[in-house]
Design a protein around this motif. Structure first.
Motif, short mmCIF file in Angstrom:
data_model
loop_
_atom_site.label_atom_id
_atom_site.label_comp_id
_atom_site.label_asym_id
_atom_site.label_seq_id
_atom_site.Cartn_x
_atom_site.Cartn_y
_atom_site.Cartn_z
N SER A 98 0.83 -1.20 0.00
CA SER A 98 0.00 0.00 0.00
C SER A 98 0.86 1.26 0.00
N ARG A 123 1.37 4.35 -2.82
CA ARG A 123 1.26 5.77 -2.47
C ARG A 123 2.54 6.52 -2.84
N LYS A 130 2.56 7.07 -6.60
CA LYS A 130 1.59 8.11 -6.96
C LYS A 130 2.13 9.49 -6.60
N THR A 131 2.74 9.61 -5.43
CA THR A 131 3.30 10.89 -4.99
C THR A 131 4.47 11.31 -5.88
#
Length: 102
Positions: free
Chosen positions: A76, A80, A83-84
């Motif tokens: 997870s 993230r 994506k960041t």
């Protein structure tokens, strides 16, 4: 420390010890370095408050990932982080275009 060659200026070699910042306008800073021989300025990237916030968010996520966590939590966090990173790259590209367009 990094060994560099001033390929856009005098052509001399030098050692990069650290990056510096310079205010370009309002909320925009240039992050980069200059050749100690001829003064040619090299820009690594531009940053503003939004980019600094994304950089801080990315660093926090990476710190969490380095801690001993479950595989599910790691997956997870990895998503993230990716994506960041994409958001950060897009924000940096857009800011560079905006600043360099004048």
């Amino acid at each position: 420390m990094i060994n560099l060659v001033c390929n856009e200026g005098c052509g001399q070699e030098f050692i990069l010890i650290s990056y510096g910042t310079e205010i370009v306008k309002d909320d925009v800073e240039r992050v980069g370095f200059s050749c100690p021989h001829c003064g040619k300025v090299y820009t690594e990237y531009y940053q503003n408050t939004a980019i600094k916030k994304l950089q801080e968010e990315l660093a926090a996520l990476q710190r969490k990932l380095r801690k001993g966590i479950s595989a599910k939590r790691a997956d997870s966090l990895d998503k993230r982080i990716k994506k960041t990173k994409r958001k950060l790259a897009a924000a940096m590209d857009n800011l560079r275009k905006e600043v360099e367009a004048g």
